[in-house]
Design a protein around this motif. Structure first.
Motif, mmCIF file in Angstrom:
data_model
loop_
_atom_site.group_PDB
_atom_site.id
_atom_site.type_symbol
_atom_site.label_atom_id
_atom_site.label_comp_id
_atom_site.label_asym_id
_atom_site.label_seq_id
_atom_site.Cartn_x
_atom_site.Cartn_y
_atom_site.Cartn_z
ATOM 1 N N THR A 43 0.827 -1.209 0.000
ATOM 2 C CA THR A 43 0.000 0.000 0.000
ATOM 3 C C THR A 43 0.863 1.261 0.000
ATOM 4 O O THR A 43 0.580 2.232 -0.724
ATOM 5 N N LEU A 44 1.927 1.262 0.782
ATOM 6 C CA LEU A 44 2.821 2.422 0.813
ATOM 7 C C LEU A 44 3.503 2.634 -0.534
ATOM 8 O O LEU A 44 3.645 3.775 -0.992
ATOM 9 N N ILE A 45 3.923 1.542 -1.163
ATOM 10 C CA ILE A 45 4.575 1.658 -2.471
ATOM 11 C C ILE A 45 3.621 2.244 -3.507
ATOM 12 O O ILE A 45 3.975 3.144 -4.281
ATOM 13 N N LEU A 46 2.388 1.754 -3.520
ATOM 14 C CA LEU A 46 1.409 2.259 -4.481
ATOM 15 C C LEU A 46 1.082 3.727 -4.212
ATOM 16 O O LEU A 46 0.894 4.514 -5.157
ATOM 17 N N ALA A 47 1.010 4.104 -2.942
ATOM 18 C CA ALA A 47 0.698 5.500 -2.608
ATOM 19 C C ALA A 47 1.787 6.445 -3.105
ATOM 20 O O ALA A 47 1.494 7.578 -3.510
ATOM 21 N N LEU A 48 3.035 6.017 -3.082
ATOM 22 C CA LEU A 48 4.118 6.868 -3.560
ATOM 23 C C LEU A 48 4.344 6.763 -5.070
ATOM 24 O O LEU A 48 4.912 7.684 -5.668
ATOM 25 N N LEU A 49 3.908 5.676 -5.670
ATOM 26 C CA LEU A 49 4.220 5.426 -7.072
ATOM 27 C C LEU A 49 3.134 5.913 -8.027
ATOM 28 O O LEU A 49 3.438 6.514 -9.069
ATOM 29 N N LEU A 50 1.873 5.681 -7.699
ATOM 30 C CA LEU A 50 0.797 5.952 -8.645
ATOM 31 C C LEU A 50 0.688 7.421 -9.051
ATOM 32 O O LEU A 50 0.456 7.713 -10.234
ATOM 33 N N PRO A 51 0.836 8.397 -8.134
ATOM 34 C CA PRO A 51 0.735 9.798 -8.591
ATOM 35 C C PRO A 51 1.773 10.183 -9.634
ATOM 36 O O PRO A 51 1.564 11.141 -10.391
#
Length: 423
Positions: A187-195
């Motif tokens: 979840t942390l990786i996706l939060a930093l990567l998707l934007p």
């Protein structure tokens, strides 16, 4: 001042207790790392830092091709490591269960721990994004406000991740704990990567949402931890692991898992053959020290690292930095070789032959020339070729040779002065 006022002034408070524990923790870490970090090690660390500074300046002036072709989402890989490695520090101790029976003290220490964790994430975050500035601003054209937005998002997500993992450690065990921590990390990786895959105003809104979501999650998790007292045992265990992390890193290759006997053969000079025909004492001693140096893979790896990294740094630097590197790197190698010579001649087997001071001095001069000369001449040739072409190679070699003779002579003079003072 009355006795009661003096006692009240020296009485323990939550803030003072937390400050004492933090000071003791850093004092312990300083002692642990002080056992392996001395002046010589700091000089060795100065070399890669010097190269990194030169390369970093070159990134601003002329970004390499791999950086110019890199997508924006690649800049989030380093902040991901910060988010995945962040720890919520409570500084809890075993005796707290007996003496800190008042819930206000427990909640107070947790609140101070939250502030300490939040402040502690700022420093590595600034370092990471400072290194990424040539990529973010020079290649992708982001402004300082955009970089601050990225930093705030990484900071809030890392803080939320630290609290989230702490709560999982306190409430779950076994496979469920590992599975939940893995889900949190994803979840942390996706939060930093998707934007990073968005653009324009949508990307800005996504980063602002990431900041708000991270800060809000951290706030909710902190309130839940302040209300829940069942995490004390896990907090103590996590604090023990945090305090011993430095020691575990230093002794990871020292304490063997099994008492295995290993007989490693050296890469070079597996037999005791002679290298030179001369039977002079200085030559024999220098030859033995040279073979001892080349038989140790650790020393040989350091020597090769100085050579390879020096060539890379000199070839990627402007003229003024090339001169500084071509002069500074041989100095560091000279110090390493001098330290090896002292260690070699200090061994009991070598000392039993009662070498003359003149033999020790001449052996040191020969050893320094044999091991420092290749690096100095190669760096001088690279600097000369990069700045002046083929004609600069000979000039760089001649200047490096003269400089090396001066350094070796100066080292020998200081060695004689030290021997005179000891006698």
């Amino acid at each position: 001042m009355t006795m009661n006022d003096e006692f009240a002034e020296r009485a323990w408070t939550i803030k003072r207790l937390f400050r004492k524990r933090v000071a003791r923790y850093w004092k312990e870490q300083r002692r642990v790392w002080g056992t392996v970090v001395d002046g010589v090690v700091l000089c060795y660390l100065l070399f890669p830092l010097l190269i990194a500074g030169v390369v970093y300046a070159g990134w601003w002036a002329d970004p390499p091709a791999w950086m110019a072709a890199g997508p924006l989402w690649a800049a989030q890989l380093a902040p991901m490591l910060l988010a995945l490695g962040a720890r919520f520090r409570t500084f809890a101790e075993d005796a707290d269960v007996l003496f800190l029976h008042r819930s206000a003290w427990r909640r107070g220490l947790l609140a101070y721990g939250f502030g300490y964790t939040a402040a502690g994430l700022v420093v590595p975050g600034i370092v990471i994004y400072a290194i990424l500035l040539p990529f973010l601003m020079g290649v992708h054209g982001l402004g300082i406000a955009d970089v601050a937005l990225l930093f705030s998002a990484a900071w809030s997500v890392s803080l939320a991740g630290a609290l989230w993992r702490n709560r999982i450690h306190g409430r779950l065990r076994g496979f469920r704990k590992e599975a939940c921590i893995g889900g949190v990390n994803v979840t942390l990786i996706l939060a930093l990567l998707l934007p990073s895959f968005l653009s324009g105003s949508a990307q800005t809104a996504a980063w602002l949402g990431c900041i708000g979501l991270g800060a809000g999650t951290a706030y909710v998790l902190l309130r839940g931890k302040l209300r829940h007292d069942g995490d004390f045992a896990s907090d103590v265990a996590l604090e023990h692991a945090a305090r011993l992390s430095g020691t575990a890193l230093l002794v990871r290759d020292v304490v063997p898992h099994k008492p295995l006997v290993r007989l490693d053969k050296p890469l070079f000079f597996r037999r005791s053959q002679r290298l030179f025909r001369s039977d002079a004492s200085a030559v024999v001693l220098a030859e033995s020290a040279l073979k001892a140096f080349l038989r140790q893979w650790l020393m040989l790896r350091y020597w090769l690292s100085f050579m390879s990294l020096g060539i890379f740094a000199v070839s990627q630097s402007p003229l003024f930095a090339q001169i500084a590197l071509a002069a500074g790197i041989p100095l560091l190698v000279n110090m390493m070789v001098q330290n090896h010579r002292f260690n070699f001649t200090g061994e009991a087997f070598v000392r039993q032959f009662h070498w003359e001071d003149s033999d020790l001095r001449k052996a040191g001069e020969r050893l320094r020339l044999w091991l420092v000369t290749p690096i100095a001449l190669v760096l001088g040739a690279v600097a000369g070729y990069d700045s002046f072409g083929l004609l600069g190679i000979m000039g760089g070699i001649l200047l490096s040779a003269a400089y090396l003779w001066f350094v070796n002579h100066l080292t020998a003079v200081f060695g004689r002065l030290r021997a005179t003072r000891r006698s």
